[in-house]
Design a protein around this motif. Structure first.
Motif, PDB file in Angstrom:
ATOM      1  N   THR A  96       0.852  -1.193   0.000  1.00  0.00           N
ATOM      2  CA  THR A  96       0.000   0.000   0.000  1.00  0.00           C
ATOM      3  C   THR A  96       0.891   1.247   0.000  1.00  0.00           C
ATOM      4  O   THR A  96       2.114   1.157   0.087  1.00  0.00           O
ATOM      5  CB  THR A  96      -0.898   0.019   1.252  1.00  0.00           C
ATOM      6  N   ASP A  97       0.257   2.401  -0.044  1.00  0.00           N
ATOM      7  CA  ASP A  97       1.008   3.658   0.000  1.00  0.00           C
ATOM      8  C   ASP A  97       1.788   3.809   1.308  1.00  0.00           C
ATOM      9  O   ASP A  97       2.748   4.579   1.376  1.00  0.00           O
ATOM     10  CB  ASP A  97       0.074   4.855  -0.178  1.00  0.00           C
ATOM     11  N   ASP A  98       1.388   3.076   2.343  1.00  0.00           N
ATOM     12  CA  ASP A  98       2.062   3.167   3.647  1.00  0.00           C
ATOM     13  C   ASP A  98       3.324   2.318   3.737  1.00  0.00           C
ATOM     14  O   ASP A  98       4.110   2.493   4.660  1.00  0.00           O
ATOM     15  CB  ASP A  98       1.108   2.744   4.766  1.00  0.00           C
ATOM     16  N   ASN A  99       3.507   1.378   2.818  1.00  0.00           N
ATOM     17  CA  ASN A  99       4.668   0.488   2.918  1.00  0.00           C
ATOM     18  C   ASN A  99       5.332   0.238   1.556  1.00  0.00           C
ATOM     19  O   ASN A  99       5.772  -0.882   1.279  1.00  0.00           O
ATOM     20  CB  ASN A  99       4.275  -0.831   3.590  1.00  0.00           C
ATOM     21  N   LEU A 100       5.398   1.261   0.752  1.00  0.00           N
ATOM     22  CA  LEU A 100       5.989   1.114  -0.577  1.00  0.00           C
ATOM     23  C   LEU A 100       7.467   0.706  -0.474  1.00  0.00           C
ATOM     24  O   LEU A 100       8.232   1.341   0.253  1.00  0.00           O
ATOM     25  CB  LEU A 100       5.872   2.416  -1.366  1.00  0.00           C
ATOM     26  N   PRO A 101       7.867  -0.329  -1.195  1.00  0.00           N
ATOM     27  CA  PRO A 101       9.252  -0.794  -1.107  1.00  0.00           C
ATOM     28  C   PRO A 101      10.211   0.050  -1.941  1.00  0.00           C
ATOM     29  O   PRO A 101       9.814   0.691  -2.917  1.00  0.00           O
ATOM     30  CB  PRO A 101       9.170  -2.224  -1.658  1.00  0.00           C
ATOM     31  N   ASP A 102      11.483   0.017  -1.545  1.00  0.00           N
ATOM     32  CA  ASP A 102      12.554   0.651  -2.303  1.00  0.00           C
ATOM     33  C   ASP A 102      13.309  -0.379  -3.138  1.00  0.00           C
ATOM     34  O   ASP A 102      13.890  -0.043  -4.159  1.00  0.00           O
ATOM     35  CB  ASP A 102      13.533   1.342  -1.352  1.00  0.00           C
ATOM     36  N   ILE A 103      13.312  -1.621  -2.660  1.00  0.00           N
ATOM     37  CA  ILE A 103      13.951  -2.730  -3.357  1.00  0.00           C
ATOM     38  C   ILE A 103      12.996  -3.914  -3.297  1.00  0.00           C
ATOM     39  O   ILE A 103      12.452  -4.219  -2.238  1.00  0.00           O
ATOM     40  CB  ILE A 103      15.302  -3.116  -2.715  1.00  0.00           C
TER      41      ILE A 103
END
Length: 156
Positions: A96-103
């Protein structure tokens, strides 16, 4: 930590670095979110039980030690017997928008079949991850399968 025994195997297994711009951007952040999407290998299920030190935990520990000035967070959106169809569904619900990953690591080596539908769902999952608002680095993990190799050879 990674055993000395495996370091040569790991370095020999790398197929391509590709473009590492997104990884560099991710590692510039103070908080780096890492997500895993895959089947039983990624979940840490060996067919009988969950293993204590699956590769996602080993990688998390490595990143935490290497980048001790950063907050490293990881989520494992994997489940045993899952293929990329399920991966699309799980990541749609869980990221979700609250836990968007970077990798993002993607591995469906064993549970995807050599069919057009599975190839399309895998590519769709990769595209979906690359298109997230956080613009994560996407790392594909593969398990060599002779059946898949023969399929591709016959396709050309």
């Amino acid at each position: 930590m990674i055993s000395e025994i495996y370091k040569n195997d790991i370095s020999a297994s790398l197929y391509s670095y590709g473009n590492n711009f997104r990884i560099k951007k991710a590692l510039e952040k103070d908080e780096v979110r890492i997500a895993f999407s895959g089947g039983s290998i990624t979940k840490g299920w060996n067919g009988e039980r969950y293993i204590k030190e699956d590769y996602t935990k080993i990688f998390f520990e490595y990143m935490t030690a290497k980048y001790d000035d950063k907050k490293i967070c990881y989520s494992n959106y994997s489940t045993e017997s899952a293929n990329s169809f399920m991966g699309l569904s799980i990541t749609s619900k869980e990221i979700t928008d609250d836990n968007l990953p970077d990798i993002v690591f993607i591995e469906y080596a064993v549970n995807n079949e050599c069919t057009r539908e599975h190839m399309i769902s895998f590519e769709s999952l990769v595209h979906k991850m690359l298109s997230l608002p956080s613009k994560p680095a996407v790392i594909l993990l593969f398990y060599f399968c002779i059946k898949l190799f023969i399929f591709f050879i016959r396709s050309y």
